[in-house]
Each structure stands twice: as C-alpha cells, then as structure tokens.
Design a protein around this motif. Structure first.
Motif, mmCIF file in Angstrom:
data_model
loop_
_atom_site.group_PDB
_atom_site.id
_atom_site.type_symbol
_atom_site.label_atom_id
_atom_site.label_comp_id
_atom_site.label_asym_id
_atom_site.label_seq_id
_atom_site.Cartn_x
_atom_site.Cartn_y
_atom_site.Cartn_z
ATOM 1 N N ASN A 229 43.942 10.400 24.975
ATOM 2 C CA ASN A 229 45.143 10.125 24.193
ATOM 3 C C ASN A 229 45.398 11.210 23.142
ATOM 4 O O ASN A 229 45.276 10.967 21.942
ATOM 5 C CB ASN A 229 45.049 8.736 23.542
ATOM 6 N N PRO A 230 45.787 12.417 23.579
ATOM 7 C CA PRO A 230 45.966 13.531 22.646
ATOM 8 C C PRO A 230 47.202 13.348 21.762
ATOM 9 O O PRO A 230 48.067 12.517 22.036
ATOM 10 C CB PRO A 230 46.132 14.735 23.562
ATOM 11 N N ASP A 231 47.269 14.153 20.721
ATOM 12 C CA ASP A 231 48.409 14.145 19.798
ATOM 13 C C ASP A 231 49.661 14.601 20.552
ATOM 14 O O ASP A 231 49.709 15.733 21.048
ATOM 15 C CB ASP A 231 48.118 15.080 18.632
ATOM 16 N N TYR B 161 52.411 15.591 19.523
ATOM 17 C CA TYR B 161 53.137 16.656 18.831
ATOM 18 C C TYR B 161 52.423 17.995 18.913
ATOM 19 O O TYR B 161 52.942 19.001 18.440
ATOM 20 C CB TYR B 161 53.366 16.269 17.370
ATOM 21 N N ASN B 162 51.252 18.016 19.526
ATOM 22 C CA ASN B 162 50.523 19.265 19.721
ATOM 23 C C ASN B 162 51.305 20.134 20.709
ATOM 24 O O ASN B 162 51.662 19.671 21.796
ATOM 25 C CB ASN B 162 49.128 18.959 20.257
ATOM 26 N N GLN C 126 52.409 19.287 24.604
ATOM 27 C CA GLN C 126 53.821 19.249 24.990
ATOM 28 C C GLN C 126 54.096 20.203 26.147
ATOM 29 O O GLN C 126 54.819 19.867 27.088
ATOM 30 C CB GLN C 126 54.698 19.598 23.802
#
Length: 94
Positions: free
Chosen positions: A36-38, A40-41, A45
């Motif tokens: 579950n990565p950020d 907004y990275n 994206q």
C-alpha cells in the motif's frame, strides 16, 4: 538483403528488451500493491500510469479478481512471455 535482415533482427531485439522491461515494471507494481504505497509518490504514480491501461484492457475481457487477489498482472506477464517466445522464434527464422 542481409543488411535488411540484420536491421529487422536488431529492431526485434529492441522490442523484446522493451517487453522484458515492461514485464519487470508490472512485477514491481504488483509487489508494491501489497505494501500500500503512498499514492502521491511520483514513482508510484508513474508505475500506475504505465500499467493501468494494460490492466483495464485485460479486465475488460477476463474476470481477474478471485478471493481478493487481482490476477491481471499474472495474465499480462504470461501473455507477454508468450509474445517474447513467438518474436524470438520469428527472429531466429530469418
């Protein structure tokens, strides 16, 4: 004529290499989905922008969610591996 064959084989090798790189991008994106990565990275994206069109294409024709697991990356990787085998056999036939 042999120069044309060498050009075709060279372009084919480049295409096979690009497909291999895309397979690794799909694998990395699938592995990232487990942590579950950020969202907004910029790297996340970028990876999502590259892989989501292929996922949508596969999901349009095949049901890919089974027991909470999305099998779209696996289906795409297998299809691309088959494509690599076919292209390699075609290039060797020249």
């Amino acid at each position: 004529m042999s120069v044309l064959i060498e050009i075709i084989q060279g372009l084919g090798s480049i295409i096979v290499s690009l497909i291999t790189i895309y397979i690794w991008v799909i694998i990395i994106t699938a592995l990232l989905s487990f942590v579950n990565p950020d969202p907004y990275n910029p790297i996340v994206q970028f990876l999502n922008r590259i892989t989501q069109p292929a996922y949508r294409f596969v999901r349009r024709f095949i049901r890919t969610h089974f027991n909470g697991i999305d099998l779209a990356p696996l289906i795409i990787v297998i299809a691309l591996q088959v494509l690599i085998v076919l292209l390699s056999a075609l290039l060797r036939s020249f």
